[in-house]
Motif scaffolding. Sequence first.
Motif, short mmCIF file in Angstrom:
data_model
loop_
_atom_site.label_atom_id
_atom_site.label_comp_id
_atom_site.label_asym_id
_atom_site.label_seq_id
_atom_site.Cartn_x
_atom_site.Cartn_y
_atom_site.Cartn_z
N LEU A 77 -1.98 32.91 57.51
CA LEU A 77 -2.49 31.76 58.29
C LEU A 77 -2.27 30.35 57.46
CD1 LEU A 77 -4.19 34.18 59.65
CD2 LEU A 77 -5.85 32.37 60.47
N ILE A 78 -1.70 29.30 58.28
CA ILE A 78 -1.64 28.25 57.37
C ILE A 78 -2.22 26.93 58.01
CG2 ILE A 78 0.04 26.60 56.41
CD1 ILE A 78 2.12 29.07 56.11
N LEU A 136 5.43 27.78 45.09
CA LEU A 136 6.28 26.62 45.58
C LEU A 136 5.86 25.34 45.23
CD1 LEU A 136 6.15 27.71 49.34
CD2 LEU A 136 8.19 28.18 47.90
N ASP A 137 6.96 24.40 45.25
CA ASP A 137 6.99 22.87 44.69
C ASP A 137 5.98 22.35 45.27
OD1 ASP A 137 7.31 20.55 43.49
OD2 ASP A 137 9.35 20.27 44.15
N ALA A 138 4.87 21.56 44.71
CA ALA A 138 3.85 20.93 44.97
C ALA A 138 4.26 19.67 45.83
CB ALA A 138 2.72 20.80 44.33
N SER A 139 5.54 19.21 45.31
CA SER A 139 5.88 17.88 45.69
C SER A 139 6.43 17.86 47.21
CB SER A 139 7.01 17.28 44.71
OG SER A 139 8.17 18.09 44.72
N PRO A 198 1.74 21.93 48.86
CA PRO A 198 1.08 20.48 48.41
C PRO A 198 -0.21 20.33 49.00
CG PRO A 198 2.58 20.70 50.52
CD PRO A 198 2.82 22.04 49.82
N GLU A 199 -1.25 21.22 48.43
CA GLU A 199 -2.56 21.46 48.78
C GLU A 199 -2.82 21.95 49.99
OE1 GLU A 199 -4.83 20.94 46.45
OE2 GLU A 199 -3.17 20.71 44.79
N SER A 223 6.83 18.19 51.45
CA SER A 223 5.85 17.72 52.26
C SER A 223 5.16 18.83 52.95
CB SER A 223 6.54 16.80 53.53
OG SER A 223 7.66 17.83 54.00
N ILE A 224 4.03 18.52 53.99
CA ILE A 224 3.53 19.76 54.26
C ILE A 224 4.36 20.57 55.49
CG2 ILE A 224 1.31 20.27 55.92
CD1 ILE A 224 -0.30 18.10 54.52
#
Length: 540
Positions: free
Chosen positions: A143-144, A98-101, A69-70, A103-104
């Motif tokens: 790193l995220i 991974l699914d972009a829909s 999700p960006e 949540s972070i």
Amino acid sequence: MSKKFWLKKMFGKTQAKSTAHLPREQSSNPNNEPLEVAECIDISKRLEWFQQNLSNSSDVQYHKFVAGPEVRCSLIYLKGMIDHKTVEKSVLGVITTLDASMSIEQFISLIMDKKHLPISEQSIQYTLKEALRKLLNRDALLLIDGDPRILAISVVSFTKRAIEEPKNETVIRGPREAFLEDLETNLTLLRRRMKSPSFKVEMMHIGTETSTSVAITYLHGKCSQQLVEEMKRRLSSIDIDGILATSYIEECIEDNPYSPFPQLQLTERPDVVNAALLEGRIGVLVDGTPIALIAPTTIFMLMQAAEDYYHRYIAASWIRYIRYFFLFVSLLLPSAYIAITTFHPEILPERLLITLASSREVVPFNSFFEAFMMELSFEALREASVRIPKTIGQSVSIIGALIIGTAAVEAGIASAAMVIIVSLTGISSFIIPHFELGFSFRMLRFPIMILAGILGLYGIACAMILIYLHLLELRSFGVPYLAPVAPLVPNDLKDTLGRAPWWKLTTRTSLFGLSQGGIRQPTNSRKWAQSLEDNHLEEE
């Protein structure tokens, strides 16, 4: 002079003691507080921290990308140390699809739970310094943005040589495998033979700059835990910039660093290390070197070769007796020649004395100077044969020895008998299996020659008494160097001078077991350069 002062003098500036190998509660961060900006969730600030600490390092790669999700992510790795195909397929390929829909929070949880990436070796790092050590140890860091944790992924892949036959410990009937410079491969070679859950491996990191991985291997239940703790204590006391070979560690952990005799066994054979572990000893492997250390050891163990255990016991025992005989030949033959021809010619039979006198008739030097000069020349030839290219090394050493020896005899500088004695002495020194032990006797040969030239056979007797007294006081991790002969342990003599049949070797040596008192009690602090008198008082 303390051992720490000696290391500082040898390696230069004073270094802070490395604590990378200690548990977190024993390190400089006892409260598990985050180091530097460890709790910062902003990926930009963490990347800036890595770039500052790894500035001017062109081999460090920073791969920034957006996934899920960006969410901003970054992969840090050392170029040439990782498998790019695995990274692209099993790390980047999985994360970017991974699914972009979601949540972070779901995206971060999915990655940091170490369940989604098809990589077996993953670990979560909670501080930037811990993550930096993982990176320099050839792991890739993920790193995220939004999460202070760092995922360390093991995708190591670099060029290494194939497993080859041992070059310094060759055997006829034994296995043809030798250690490599890769620590994981060396541990695999040991584990393949030791299929037991009691086989233990404990890792340490030594060196303030290199943080070299050091593995302590032993068999739980057969190796004294007291010995294991003593080994870990000595290794943790090493204060040095870097460890590039096992010789660095050998000098730092031996009981008496000023003794000419080696107090640890060196080997490049996995089967030798496994055999030592079965005896209750410890093996130490260092990343980047194909030589392993074995402790404790005795002089009789250093006189044993791997070949002894692959031959029948009759042949192995006979070879050992020959080995011990030529040990004394390599140590005493030139000195005996000097003493007899100079001070005690009446010992020789008349015809032999006349032959030696006639061969020395044209030699302008006395026996001591002649022998000393020839021995130095032989040592120079031996060293030259090691340093020059291998393709011409053997021929140069043989031709040089023949030409120099023949020319010296024809020119009247040396006698033919002296050439024979020096040649026989050199051949005898090659019979000693352990190179470091052979080198020790080669060094001691020269002071014994000096005493023989001054006092004759009495000088040789004095030298042997001094060497024997030193060997009596010498210890290897608390084990007497002359055991099981001094002190005498009759049950352990089955595999000392000779080798008993396998069906007679039913008991493990009592020197390294759990119930004996041969291992000294570890102390809270250890002075590296203790004198022999201090060691004696400590044992009392």
